[in-house]
Design an enzyme around this catalytic site. Structure first.
Site, PDB file in Angstrom:
ATOM      1  N   TYR A  75     112.389  10.937 -34.211  1.00 48.16           N
ATOM      2  CA  TYR A  75     113.490  11.893 -34.404  1.00 48.16           C
ATOM      3  C   TYR A  75     114.053  11.821 -35.819  1.00 48.16           C
ATOM      4  CZ  TYR A  75     113.891  13.456 -29.583  1.00 48.16           C
ATOM      5  OH  TYR A  75     113.653  14.044 -28.373  1.00 48.16           O
ATOM      6  N   ARG A 121     122.566  19.617 -16.946  1.00 49.39           N
ATOM      7  CA  ARG A 121     122.942  21.031 -16.781  1.00 49.39           C
ATOM      8  C   ARG A 121     122.586  21.657 -15.440  1.00 49.39           C
ATOM      9  NH1 ARG A 121     120.199  22.602 -22.259  1.00 49.39           N
ATOM     10  NH2 ARG A 121     118.965  20.913 -21.397  1.00 49.39           N
ATOM     11  N   ARG A 150     131.041  20.717 -19.586  1.00 46.65           N
ATOM     12  CA  ARG A 150     130.394  21.163 -20.832  1.00 46.65           C
ATOM     13  C   ARG A 150     131.019  22.433 -21.405  1.00 46.65           C
ATOM     14  NH1 ARG A 150     128.209  21.692 -24.598  1.00 46.65           N
ATOM     15  NH2 ARG A 150     125.960  21.883 -24.792  1.00 46.65           N
ATOM     16  N   ASP A 186     123.518   9.700 -25.196  1.00 44.09           N
ATOM     17  CA  ASP A 186     122.274  10.321 -25.643  1.00 44.09           C
ATOM     18  C   ASP A 186     121.486   9.357 -26.506  1.00 44.09           C
ATOM     19  OD1 ASP A 186     120.773  13.039 -25.569  1.00 44.09           O
ATOM     20  OD2 ASP A 186     120.561  12.275 -27.607  1.00 44.09           O
ATOM     21  N   ARG A 221     117.846  11.857 -16.063  1.00 42.61           N
ATOM     22  CA  ARG A 221     118.702  13.024 -16.301  1.00 42.61           C
ATOM     23  C   ARG A 221     119.414  13.491 -15.031  1.00 42.61           C
ATOM     24  NH1 ARG A 221     117.656  16.165 -21.111  1.00 42.61           N
ATOM     25  NH2 ARG A 221     117.423  14.536 -22.661  1.00 42.61           N
TER      26      ARG A 221
END
Ligand code: CP3
Length: 364
Positions: free
Chosen positions: A167, A46, A55, A91, A42
């Site tokens: 998921y 963010r 974003r 992703d 990652r």
């Protein structure tokens, strides 16, 4: 100034000679390197202002689907940190869409799959003929590869069958994986069919990425630590092994990563993955012994150490390097992804520390 490569068998005279890309690739193959290569799970995210700026104008999925944006985010993060490898910005859940499952990322809640897979009929309806729709990821990789050329390593990735299945079935993140395990235990035929479909789509997806210039593929089995060893062996291992081997057939090394895998490492290594990704719960040398020295390892700093004062961060980085003991085949990384709020300057400092301390070690 960029150092130049002195050939693949530089041996004892490797110090300071390698390009970052070959430093990273050589470590994946357990060849000697000048300094320990480093990148972070990652690393584009963010915690970084440049990412937050992008974003503000685009959703996560928009960034992934616009190769210019995905490439920009990938490149900016890798350059800002000075790491030895760039992981393509994408992703884990993207393959769900061409398989027929809609999902979205809800603010603060993570991914939500609208009509989760719950039974054999849901599995039957999943499509395996549209992996080529994920071509936008390949086009982003092409751009990143054209930018970096051989300067730093380029990593493509996908989820492992078990983690993606979780998921699809839970409909999002999960604490106890109840629905996943219910399907796995109660309808093994549907479970096997689901994993077969995932292996098929993921193999084609990785092929697209490798053709576009991915030099290494990381397979994220992030939630495999929810399984006992018995259940990992019975329900997840074989599909992961097939995927690992299919990707290796494409001519690239595979990094196979999971979290809370202390009891699973030696079995995970039996997939044949070149590199085993380690979480931070065990000392690196203990985990490496468990995975076996025939494999390279990647890890394993606790990502929250990046919030600690410099002295603690330094101690922890040194501890991991000492634990690797100069053995060829260590790629420095975190034990899991960088979290929002992490001070960027600490991430940059950690990269410098890994390079400096491992060079000292090599010269000692
Ligand atoms: O540099 C990089 O590593 C970025 C590329 C990347 C993303 N997701 C972008 C992303 C990678 C390698 C992933 C993999 C991924 N996605 C995993 C496996 C890695 C792991 O952490 O174990 C998983 C489990 C996912 C699924 C996922 N995506 C979740 C659970 C979430 C929400 C959690 C959160 O942090 O909010 C995401 C969203 C996501 N994917 C973000 C990023 C940068 C943050 C959300 C945003 O920008 O809105």
């Amino acid at each position: 100034m960029e150092p130049t490569e002195h050939g693949p068998n530089g041996g004892e005279n490797l110090a300071d000679n390698l390009l970052s890309g070959s430093r990273f690739l050589r470590a994946c193959l357990r060849k000697p390197v000048d300094r320990t290569p480093v990148w972070f799970l990652r690393q584009a995210g963010r915690y970084m202002q440049e990412y937050r700026d992008v974003r503000q104008h685009h959703t996560l999925v928009e960034i992934c689907k616009q190769p210019d944006l995905a490439a920009e985010v990938t490149i900016t993060a890798a350059e800002k940190l000075g790491v030895d490898a760039a992981i393509i910005f994408a992703d884990l859940l993207l393959p769900l869409e061409p398989m027929g499952l809609d999902f979205e990322f809800q603010a603060g809640e993570g991914p939500v799959v609208h009509h989760p897979v719950r039974n054999a009929e849901d599995v039957r309806l999943l499509r395996t003929d549209r992996a080529a729709d994920l071509d936008y990821v390949a086009r982003a990789i092409q751009k990143v590869a054209a930018h970096f050329r051989d300067r730093i390593g380029i990593i493509g990735f996908c989820g492992a069958p078990y983690t993606l299945a979780s998921y699809m079935i839970e409909g999002g993140g999960s604490r106890n994986y109840i629905e996943t395990k219910k399907l796995m235990y109660s309808d093994p035929a549907a479970w096997t069919s689901l994993l077969d479909k995932l292996v098929s789509v993921l193999t084609e997806y990785c092929q697209l990425q490798v053709q576009a210039g991915a030099e290494v593929i990381q397979i994220f089995d992030s939630w495999v630590g929810s399984l006992s060893l018995t259940d990992y062996r019975s329900y997840a291992f074989e599909a992961s092994r097939r995927l690992v081997q299919a990707v290796q057939q494409m001519g690239v090394p595979v990094i196979y990563f999971g979290v809370e895998t202390a009891g699973l490492l030696s079995t995970m290594a039996q997939t044949g993955a070149d590199v085993i990704g380690l979480d931070w719960h065990q000392p690196l040398d203990v985990a490496w012994r468990e995975a076996g020295h025939a494999h390279a390892v990647q890890g394993n700093l606790d990502p929250i150490t990046l919030f600690a004062p410099q002295e603690i961060l330094e101690e922890r980085v040194r501890e991991i390097l000492r634990s690797a003991a100069g053995r060829p085949g260590h790629i420095f990384n975190l034990g899991h992804g960088i979290v929002p709020g992490t001070p960027v300057e600490n991430v940059q400092a950690a990269v410098k520390m890994v390079h400096e301390f491992s060079l000292e070690g090599a010269r000692a």
